[in-house]
Scaffold this motif. Structure first.
Motif, PDB file in Angstrom:
ATOM      1  N   LEU A 106     -25.594 -40.456 105.395  1.00 38.88           N
ATOM      2  CA  LEU A 106     -25.689 -40.615 106.846  1.00 38.88           C
ATOM      3  C   LEU A 106     -24.323 -40.590 107.513  1.00 38.88           C
ATOM      4  O   LEU A 106     -23.368 -41.214 107.042  1.00 38.88           O
ATOM      5  CB  LEU A 106     -26.373 -41.957 107.159  1.00 38.88           C
ATOM      6  CG  LEU A 106     -26.531 -42.347 108.632  1.00 38.88           C
ATOM      7  CD1 LEU A 106     -27.559 -41.461 109.323  1.00 38.88           C
ATOM      8  CD2 LEU A 106     -26.936 -43.823 108.746  1.00 38.88           C
ATOM      9  N   ASP A 110     -22.899 -39.985 114.615  1.00 43.04           N
ATOM     10  CA  ASP A 110     -23.999 -39.530 115.467  1.00 43.04           C
ATOM     11  C   ASP A 110     -25.376 -39.852 114.889  1.00 43.04           C
ATOM     12  O   ASP A 110     -26.390 -39.346 115.367  1.00 43.04           O
ATOM     13  CB  ASP A 110     -23.888 -38.027 115.723  1.00 43.04           C
ATOM     14  CG  ASP A 110     -23.841 -37.214 114.437  1.00 43.04           C
ATOM     15  OD1 ASP A 110     -24.021 -37.803 113.345  1.00 43.04           O
ATOM     16  OD2 ASP A 110     -23.622 -35.990 114.527  1.00 43.04           O
ATOM     17  N   ASN A 111     -25.408 -40.718 113.859  1.00 42.46           N
ATOM     18  CA  ASN A 111     -26.663 -41.149 113.240  1.00 42.46           C
ATOM     19  C   ASN A 111     -27.510 -39.957 112.785  1.00 42.46           C
ATOM     20  O   ASN A 111     -28.719 -39.906 112.991  1.00 42.46           O
ATOM     21  CB  ASN A 111     -27.473 -42.020 114.218  1.00 42.46           C
ATOM     22  CG  ASN A 111     -28.556 -42.825 113.501  1.00 42.46           C
ATOM     23  OD1 ASN A 111     -28.470 -43.068 112.296  1.00 42.46           O
ATOM     24  ND2 ASN A 111     -29.574 -43.238 114.234  1.00 42.46           N
ATOM     25  N   SER A 112     -26.849 -39.004 112.149  1.00 40.58           N
ATOM     26  CA  SER A 112     -27.550 -37.827 111.627  1.00 40.58           C
ATOM     27  C   SER A 112     -27.343 -37.744 110.117  1.00 40.58           C
ATOM     28  O   SER A 112     -26.309 -38.180 109.593  1.00 40.58           O
ATOM     29  CB  SER A 112     -27.034 -36.547 112.292  1.00 40.58           C
ATOM     30  OG  SER A 112     -25.666 -36.334 111.976  1.00 40.58           O
ATOM     31  N   TYR A 113     -28.340 -37.193 109.423  1.00 43.81           N
ATOM     32  CA  TYR A 113     -28.253 -37.090 107.973  1.00 43.81           C
ATOM     33  C   TYR A 113     -27.457 -35.849 107.568  1.00 43.81           C
ATOM     34  O   TYR A 113     -27.666 -34.744 108.088  1.00 43.81           O
ATOM     35  CB  TYR A 113     -29.651 -37.040 107.354  1.00 43.81           C
ATOM     36  CG  TYR A 113     -30.402 -38.347 107.495  1.00 43.81           C
ATOM     37  CD1 TYR A 113     -29.949 -39.497 106.868  1.00 43.81           C
ATOM     38  CD2 TYR A 113     -31.548 -38.430 108.288  1.00 43.81           C
ATOM     39  CE1 TYR A 113     -30.615 -40.701 107.007  1.00 43.81           C
ATOM     40  CE2 TYR A 113     -32.228 -39.632 108.435  1.00 43.81           C
ATOM     41  CZ  TYR A 113     -31.755 -40.769 107.791  1.00 43.81           C
ATOM     42  OH  TYR A 113     -32.403 -41.960 107.939  1.00 43.81           O
TER      43      TYR A 113
END
Length: 367
Positions: A106, A110-113
């Protein structure tokens, strides 16, 4: 295994010895949902940030320099546990707790995988990042240990070990240890030849000590496996009345036992096991552990153990704090450690705290 520079270690240890008795709860953060419990803590390489996971399926990021909460990240669909920083403070990996057993990479920015690591068929019980590169290890209840590289979603290596509950890298990143509690064993592997048999196996038993608490003697559940920063010792934290320090080279021939007043695991059968409530200090000298609602207890590993291989506590910190410490982690760079249960608490040295114990209680020998 590579060891730290002896002079550097001595200077760092002397510095910490002047402050270890002065730690007090400095700031508490209540960012998790009501009734939720913290399941893991970790600091990044620089010590600037701390990441905590909770069974409310959130990750909480804290700024250690500013002493404040930075952000909340949600993982409601998959759950989250055992969040570990990579060597970039903006990225973490963590284990899923529902839907599947995938490990997720993670970006905190930007809280993206970034990537998914698929392969485990049951829950992940341990997740550790190499101290020197992008490799990491995971243990699972599917009786496997997997070696991964952050740059690829493919598993780089697989070991079939019965109940491999915990894993840890040594400071050099060359050796890793796997704790298999069902065999009361710690298996040591060379990362360059992990497909071979372990080059050393230590069996961890001490019936004379365990019989004080149960008959027949039963080893308590293991909750933590960690190398000291000088590589000389391994810590096996437990849910029972003792923690164990094992000589990394001599195994159980140089085993020390540490006793603590402490709770026996999660407060509910449905709760996750935490990432452990005991750890080494960065100078490899002290052990810091929670002891239920009695605050934090510290042992000095340079002090002489008694005839039963039991080390007496060096000091109890803030005994009446009434703040449960079911997770404990020490900042690798800053003069700070964190404890957690339902809140996350930062501990800092208090300038006017009582002095250290008298010289009579000082270490009798240095190993």
């Amino acid at each position: 295994m590579a060891a730290a520079n002896p002079l550097h270690r001595q200077l760092e240890s002397t510095k910490l010895n002047e402050t270890i008795t002065r730690y007090r709860p400095s700031k508490a953060f209540s960012n998790f949902a009501q009734g939720a419990e913290v399941t893991s803590l970790d600091f990044d390489d620089t010590g600037e940030f701390c990441i905590a996971t909770g069974d409310d399926e959130t990750l909480q990021l804290y700024d250690c320099k500013l002493g404040k909460h930075s952000k909340t990240l949600y993982s409601k669909k998959y759950g989250c546990h055992l969040a570990r920083f990579t060597h970039l403070q903006s990225n973490v990996i963590y284990a899923s707790t529902k839907e599947n057993d995938t490990i997720r990479y993670l970006s905190l920015h930007d809280n993206s995988y970034i990537r998914y690591f698929k392969g485990h068929k049951r829950s992940v019980t341990s997740l550790e990042v190499s101290p020197v590169d992008d490799q990491f290890i995971s243990c699972s209840n599917d009786d496997t240990v997997r070696v991964w590289d952050l740059r690829s979603h493919n598993c780089a290596g697989l070991l079939n070990i019965t109940a491999p509950s915990l894993a840890a890298f040594d400071p050099s990143g060359i050796i890793f240890a796997v704790a298999a509690q069902s065999a009361s064993a710690i298996l040591l592997y060379d990362l360059r030849n992990y497909d071979k048999q372990p080059f050393t196996t230590f069996t961890l038993t001490d019936d004379s000590f365990l019989s004080q608490y149960s008959y027949p003697p039963r080893m308590p559940a293991w909750s933590k496996l960690e190398f000291s920063n000088d590589g000389k010792h391994m810590l096996v934290g437990t849910r029972g009345h003792a923690h164990y320090v094992v000589d990394s080279f001599a195994g159980d021939t140089a085993q020390f036992v540490y006793r603590a007043k402490r709770p026996n695991g999660p407060t509910s059968p449905k709760k996750l096991e935490t990432s452990g409530d005991v750890c080494f200090t960065p100078d490899a000298r002290y052990l810091v552990s929670g002891q239920g609602e009695r605050g934090v207890i510290v042992w000095d590993s340079w002090m002489q153990a008694d005839e039963k291989k039991t080390l007496k506590p060096f000091i109890e910190l803030a005994e009446n704090t009434k703040s449960m410490a079911s997770v404990v982690s020490f900042n690798p760079k800053m003069n700070l450690f964190a404890t957690a249960h339902k809140d996350v608490t930062f501990w800092l040295p208090e300038q006017h705290a009582p002095d250290a114990p008298s010289p009579s209680a000082a270490p009798t020998s240095a190993r």
